[in-house]
Design a protein around this motif. Structure first.
Motif, short mmCIF file in Angstrom:
data_model
loop_
_atom_site.label_atom_id
_atom_site.label_comp_id
_atom_site.label_asym_id
_atom_site.label_seq_id
_atom_site.Cartn_x
_atom_site.Cartn_y
_atom_site.Cartn_z
N GLY A 1 0.83 -1.29 -0.05
CA GLY A 1 -0.03 -0.10 -0.13
C GLY A 1 0.75 1.34 -0.11
O GLY A 1 0.23 2.37 0.29
N GLU A 2 2.30 1.23 -0.28
CA GLU A 2 3.07 2.37 -0.35
C GLU A 2 4.20 1.94 -1.25
O GLU A 2 4.60 0.74 -1.50
CB GLU A 2 3.22 2.81 1.14
CG GLU A 2 4.13 1.82 1.79
CD GLU A 2 4.60 2.28 3.25
OE1 GLU A 2 4.53 3.62 3.52
OE2 GLU A 2 4.75 1.41 4.25
N THR A 3 4.69 2.91 -1.63
CA THR A 3 6.23 2.69 -2.33
C THR A 3 7.26 1.92 -1.54
O THR A 3 7.44 2.17 -0.06
CB THR A 3 6.53 3.83 -3.13
OG1 THR A 3 7.23 4.80 -2.09
CG2 THR A 3 5.52 4.41 -3.86
N LEU A 4 8.26 1.55 -2.13
CA LEU A 4 9.37 0.87 -1.39
C LEU A 4 10.26 2.07 -0.82
O LEU A 4 10.38 1.65 0.56
CB LEU A 4 10.41 0.28 -2.41
CG LEU A 4 11.74 -0.21 -1.67
CD1 LEU A 4 11.12 -1.42 -0.84
CD2 LEU A 4 12.86 -0.79 -2.91
N GLY A 5 10.19 3.14 -1.50
CA GLY A 5 11.12 4.22 -0.82
C GLY A 5 10.12 4.70 0.48
O GLY A 5 10.91 4.97 1.59
N ASP A 6 8.78 4.76 0.55
CA ASP A 6 8.06 5.33 1.75
C ASP A 6 8.24 4.15 2.87
O ASP A 6 8.33 4.55 3.93
CB ASP A 6 6.81 5.34 1.11
CG ASP A 6 6.75 6.87 0.41
OD1 ASP A 6 7.61 7.62 0.47
OD2 ASP A 6 5.47 7.08 -0.32
N TYR A 7 8.12 2.92 2.32
CA TYR A 7 8.28 1.99 3.38
C TYR A 7 9.61 2.11 4.16
O TYR A 7 9.48 1.75 5.41
CB TYR A 7 8.00 0.50 2.81
CG TYR A 7 8.40 -0.48 3.72
CD1 TYR A 7 7.06 -0.92 4.69
CD2 TYR A 7 9.29 -1.23 3.89
CE1 TYR A 7 7.11 -2.04 5.45
CE2 TYR A 7 9.44 -2.50 4.84
CZ TYR A 7 8.35 -2.57 5.54
OH TYR A 7 8.59 -3.69 6.66
N LEU A 8 10.63 2.06 3.30
CA LEU A 8 11.80 2.05 3.92
C LEU A 8 12.18 3.26 4.98
O LEU A 8 12.92 3.16 5.98
CB LEU A 8 13.22 2.07 2.94
CG LEU A 8 13.19 0.76 2.09
CD1 LEU A 8 14.34 1.07 0.93
CD2 LEU A 8 13.65 -0.40 2.95
#
Length: 331
Positions: free
Chosen positions: A57-64
């Motif tokens: 539900g979010e981009t990889l960058g946002d998750y990291l």
């Protein structure tokens, strides 16, 4: 029959994504480029970006970014004398300045202010949890007569709770029966739930995990529950919970299960008996009540609940028993 390949594909996909999230947690101090993670998952970078966003539900960058900041917030709340720069580097930021900007954007205050406010913040969380617990266990007539009160006498709440003799009240440290134990490492097979804790995790155990456990002939094995995320920091829909069953070293996990090893070592173990409504409060008492006054601190091993073989569960009342296990080391 037509749905079986699709279900099997989803299960294998879930295994791969869970393994990736675990890999990210183990390597937060590293760069973790999209291209290298895509290669690990056997996707092109373009497709991996879309697959990850659809799954979480979010981009990889946002998750990291939020994962690194959530872990740093927990580290800063501990009494361990780490500098802000040390914490920043541990979770993969290249400088304290970049870390401070990102931290303030997520939590509304600087890392140093967060550290200074942690004891008061924990005290507020504990007081709120005790207030809610007192409300749950107060007789209906007393509840109705006190709805307009904004401040409650927590000592009286403790006494009321103790008089009920239900075994499900956790409004004071003395009622938790905490001991320090040396636990052995344990190999487990697990199924993962991503989403809010509480009732949804309970349904996951009942509707998914226990039928799988029975089909594998593991009914007499101990179970464990690992909450990977602090619900006071992470969004409910992003909280990860592993429902685990102890297995032998040669056990082969087939879809949808995966394998992991619970590390052994020193744990604070609290005996719990109560309902699902009491469960969150018991963890709050352990983490926000007992831990700050114990002279110890939590370390990087998983926090989990342990359900021994034959652990009590009453489907009529919802009362169950388990052990809350908190990995600790000396401050």
């Amino acid at each position: 029959m037509a749905n079986e390949p699709s279900a099997a594909h989803r299960q294998r996909h879930a295994q791969r994504m869970n393994a990736l999230l675990d890999h990210i947690d183990r390597h937060l101090d590293q760069t973790l480029e999209l291209s290298s993670l895509a290669e690990r998952m056997h996707f092109s970078p373009f497709h991996f970006h879309r697959v990850f966003a659809a799954w979480m539900g979010e981009t990889l960058g946002d998750y990291l970014r939020h994962r690194r900041l959530d872990v740093s917030a927990l580290m800063l709340a501990q009494p361990e004398p780490r500098s802000v720069l040390e914490v920043a580097l541990t979770v993969g930021f290249g400088s304290s300045e970049a870390f401070a900007r990102a931290f303030k954007l997520r939590f509304g205050q600087t890392p140093s202010a967060w550290r200074l406010d942690s004891p008061q913040r924990w005290a507020r969380e504990l007081a709120h949890s005790r207030e809610q617990q007192a409300l749950r266990h107060r007789p209906p007539q007393a509840l109705l007569s006190n709805l307009d009160q904004t401040e409650r006498n927590l000592d009286q709440a403790d006494a009321t709770c103790a008089e009920e003799d239900t075994g499900s009240c956790f409004t004071s440290e003395s009622q938790m029966h905490i001991s320090l134990q040396q636990l052995p490492p344990t190999r487990v097979a697990y199924l993962r739930h991503i989403g809010p804790y509480g009732q949804r995790v309970h349904k996951f155990w009942m509707n998914t995990v226990l039928p799988w456990r029975q089909a594998q002939g593991l009914e007499q094995r101990a179970c464990y529950g690992i909450g990977h995320d602090d619900p006071s920091l992470a969004a409910p829909e992003q909280c990860r919970y592993d429902a685990c069953v102890e297995v032998d070293a040669d056990f082969i996990a087939r879809s949808p299960a995966s394998i992991q090893d619970l590390p052994g070592g020193r744990y604070a173990v609290a005996q719990f008996r109560g309902s699902l409504a009491d469960f969150s409060h018991a963890w709050t008492e352990l983490l926000r009540g007992w831990l700050p006054s114990s002279g110890m601190q939590i370390d990087g091993r998983p926090v989990f609940e342990h359900y021994p073989p034959g652990a009590d569960y009453d489907p009529t009342t919802g009362i169950f028993s388990c052990e809350l296990c908190l990995p600790v080391k000396a401050s």
